[in-house]
Motif scaffolding. Sequence first.
Motif, mmCIF file in Angstrom:
data_model
loop_
_atom_site.group_PDB
_atom_site.id
_atom_site.type_symbol
_atom_site.label_atom_id
_atom_site.label_comp_id
_atom_site.label_asym_id
_atom_site.label_seq_id
_atom_site.Cartn_x
_atom_site.Cartn_y
_atom_site.Cartn_z
ATOM 1 N N GLU A 36 0.846 -1.189 0.000
ATOM 2 C CA GLU A 36 0.000 0.000 0.000
ATOM 3 C C GLU A 36 0.884 1.242 0.000
ATOM 4 O O GLU A 36 1.905 1.291 0.690
ATOM 5 N N ALA A 37 0.490 2.246 -0.770
ATOM 6 C CA ALA A 37 1.292 3.468 -0.893
ATOM 7 C C ALA A 37 1.321 4.222 0.433
ATOM 8 O O ALA A 37 0.367 4.158 1.217
ATOM 9 N N PRO A 38 2.424 4.943 0.700
ATOM 10 C CA PRO A 38 2.478 5.785 1.903
ATOM 11 C C PRO A 38 1.363 6.826 1.891
ATOM 12 O O PRO A 38 0.850 7.211 0.838
ATOM 13 N N MET A 39 1.001 7.283 3.078
ATOM 14 C CA MET A 39 -0.062 8.280 3.221
ATOM 15 C C MET A 39 0.512 9.618 3.679
ATOM 16 O O MET A 39 1.539 9.658 4.348
ATOM 17 N N LYS A 40 -0.186 10.677 3.317
ATOM 18 C CA LYS A 40 0.151 12.016 3.784
ATOM 19 C C LYS A 40 -1.117 12.632 4.340
ATOM 20 O O LYS A 40 -2.067 12.897 3.604
ATOM 21 N N LEU A 41 -1.154 12.855 5.637
ATOM 22 C CA LEU A 41 -2.314 13.450 6.294
ATOM 23 C C LEU A 41 -2.117 14.952 6.428
ATOM 24 O O LEU A 41 -1.038 15.413 6.789
ATOM 25 N N LEU A 42 -3.175 15.712 6.155
ATOM 26 C CA LEU A 42 -3.108 17.172 6.211
ATOM 27 C C LEU A 42 -4.194 17.712 7.120
ATOM 28 O O LEU A 42 -5.304 17.177 7.159
ATOM 29 N N ALA A 43 -3.879 18.782 7.846
ATOM 30 C CA ALA A 43 -4.855 19.437 8.717
ATOM 31 C C ALA A 43 -4.960 20.910 8.332
ATOM 32 O O ALA A 43 -3.934 21.605 8.258
ATOM 33 N N PRO A 44 -6.166 21.423 8.096
ATOM 34 C CA PRO A 44 -6.331 22.847 7.772
ATOM 35 C C PRO A 44 -5.862 23.741 8.912
ATOM 36 O O PRO A 44 -5.829 23.341 10.074
ATOM 37 N N LEU A 45 -5.498 24.949 8.562
ATOM 38 C CA LEU A 45 -5.077 25.926 9.573
ATOM 39 C C LEU A 45 -6.264 26.380 10.412
ATOM 40 O O LEU A 45 -7.386 26.470 9.912
ATOM 41 N N PRO A 46 -6.039 26.709 11.680
ATOM 42 C CA PRO A 46 -7.111 27.291 12.499
ATOM 43 C C PRO A 46 -7.541 28.646 11.939
ATOM 44 O O PRO A 46 -6.754 29.345 11.294
ATOM 45 N N PRO A 47 -8.771 29.057 12.172
ATOM 46 C CA PRO A 47 -9.250 30.334 11.623
ATOM 47 C C PRO A 47 -8.404 31.533 12.033
ATOM 48 O O PRO A 47 -8.154 32.428 11.227
ATOM 49 N N TYR A 48 -7.944 31.601 13.292
ATOM 50 C CA TYR A 48 -7.149 32.758 13.713
ATOM 51 C C TYR A 48 -5.816 32.791 12.976
ATOM 52 O O TYR A 48 -5.255 33.849 12.700
ATOM 53 N N PHE A 49 -5.268 31.618 12.636
ATOM 54 C CA PHE A 49 -4.004 31.532 11.899
ATOM 55 C C PHE A 49 -4.199 32.082 10.485
ATOM 56 O O PHE A 49 -3.387 32.874 9.983
ATOM 57 N N SER A 50 -5.302 31.672 9.844
ATOM 58 C CA SER A 50 -5.606 32.179 8.503
ATOM 59 C C SER A 50 -5.816 33.680 8.520
ATOM 60 O O SER A 50 -5.385 34.394 7.602
ATOM 61 N N ARG A 51 -6.471 34.179 9.575
ATOM 62 C CA ARG A 51 -6.683 35.622 9.703
ATOM 63 C C ARG A 51 -5.344 36.353 9.788
ATOM 64 O O ARG A 51 -5.157 37.400 9.156
ATOM 65 N N THR A 52 -4.397 35.812 10.543
ATOM 66 C CA THR A 52 -3.076 36.434 10.667
ATOM 67 C C THR A 52 -2.369 36.477 9.316
ATOM 68 O O THR A 52 -1.752 37.493 8.960
ATOM 69 N N LEU A 53 -2.443 35.391 8.552
ATOM 70 C CA LEU A 53 -1.808 35.375 7.234
ATOM 71 C C LEU A 53 -2.384 36.460 6.335
ATOM 72 O O LEU A 53 -1.657 37.137 5.599
ATOM 73 N N GLN A 54 -3.694 36.630 6.407
ATOM 74 C CA GLN A 54 -4.331 37.676 5.599
ATOM 75 C C GLN A 54 -3.882 39.068 6.045
ATOM 76 O O GLN A 54 -3.581 39.925 5.197
ATOM 77 N N CYS A 55 -3.853 39.295 7.345
ATOM 78 C CA CYS A 55 -3.470 40.619 7.849
ATOM 79 C C CYS A 55 -2.029 40.972 7.468
ATOM 80 O O CYS A 55 -1.733 42.143 7.181
ATOM 81 N N LEU A 56 -1.149 39.978 7.454
ATOM 82 C CA LEU A 56 0.262 40.234 7.178
ATOM 83 C C LEU A 56 0.611 40.128 5.695
ATOM 84 O O LEU A 56 1.736 40.389 5.301
ATOM 85 N N GLY A 57 -0.379 39.723 4.886
ATOM 86 C CA GLY A 57 -0.124 39.599 3.442
ATOM 87 C C GLY A 57 0.864 38.515 3.106
ATOM 88 O O GLY A 57 1.677 38.653 2.181
ATOM 89 N N LEU A 58 0.838 37.418 3.845
ATOM 90 C CA LEU A 58 1.767 36.318 3.607
ATOM 91 C C LEU A 58 1.203 35.388 2.546
ATOM 92 O O LEU A 58 0.555 34.380 2.840
ATOM 93 N N HIS A 59 1.451 35.742 1.292
ATOM 94 C CA HIS A 59 0.947 34.975 0.153
ATOM 95 C C HIS A 59 2.105 34.202 -0.471
ATOM 96 O O HIS A 59 3.259 34.348 -0.103
ATOM 97 N N GLN A 60 1.748 33.422 -1.477
ATOM 98 C CA GLN A 60 2.761 32.641 -2.199
ATOM 99 C C GLN A 60 3.788 33.555 -2.832
ATOM 100 O O GLN A 60 3.471 34.606 -3.363
ATOM 101 N N GLN A 61 5.077 33.122 -2.757
ATOM 102 C CA GLN A 61 6.145 33.906 -3.379
ATOM 103 C C GLN A 61 6.784 33.110 -4.504
ATOM 104 O O GLN A 61 6.805 31.897 -4.453
#
Length: 352
Positions: free
Chosen positions: A327-352
């Motif tokens: 069986e192939a290896p697995m990669k589990l992902l967890a979404p960011l908490p809402p306050y974390f996403s809010r911080t990214l938006q406030c600081l403009g931390l987008h893809q570079q």
Amino acid sequence: MRTVSVREMGGCRGLGRIWGGWRRGPGVHAAPEAAGFGTEAGHQLRRRGSSKRSGPLGDQAFPGLLQLENLSREGLVDVLRAAVVDRKGPLVTLNKPPGLPVTGKPGELTLFSVLPELSQSLGLRDRELQVVQASGKETSGLVLLSSCPQTASRLQKFFIHSRRAQRPTATYCAVTDGVPASPEGHIQVALKLEHTDGVDLVIPVKSPSRKDFQEGVKRTLSHFHVVARGAGCALVQLQPLTVFPSQLQVHMVLQLCPVLGDHTYSACVGTVLGQRFLLPAKSTKPQRQVLDEALLRRLHLTPAQAAQLPLHLHLHCLHLPGMRLREAPMKLLAPLPPYFSRTLQCLGLHQQ
């Protein structure tokens, strides 16, 4: 490699493209929406029209925070059931909100203390869940549980062997106050745990002796990669290759870039005329993180709110072996908490 999809996780679509292992040079997008901890919890987290707390999860300044003092055992089981992001065979994966301890003293409300009720709630009957891998109390993100002791033992051996081979299995994301001098690299330092003034603190040890190692000093190693930067802050991927309490927080302090919301070790970074320097860890008492006025404005926070800023350290990804032969290896992902996403938006931390 199998990746758990965003639809399976019930989270934000934009997060499905975050970080599949930074050594392959992936990009990062700031999440345009709040990523919930599951259907029911996500509904609670999206109530932002009022400044009043809306139940056990969240307030306006920091949506998604767990108010543990407001929770009963039954309420915590409901939150954890809603936080399930993946189930495969005996494995159950949660996206833990920050502030929830995994273990604690007898009588305390912890993840471990409600595992019997959670097992029943998930229909596992007499197969009680046990913890395989988990983020710390103040850290958000993945918690891996198993209802099969043999599977749990196998995975624990996998994590041990991976560390010995220096193969990263966990990827954290962090927002730091400050930008590391190098875009990527590794941090290697000896650490020890000291009990000072009633608090357990992690202290770096320079040039440790053989006696130091016999007395509990450990060599620690982490990889880091700066994914985005803006407003004097950075979005950083961290991959620990050793296990030690508060390892990632201390490692980032040694880079003069404490994790946002680190109210324990950030006091070890001093500033004079705009230049940062390290203060002696042994003589520096923990205190609430102090942010400059420009950063407070970007985050739309008052100093009083900043004193309650949650730790921006999230266990985002776990790599696991296949559960069956071939069986192939697995990669589990967890979404960011809402306050974390809010911080990214406030600081403009987008893809570079």
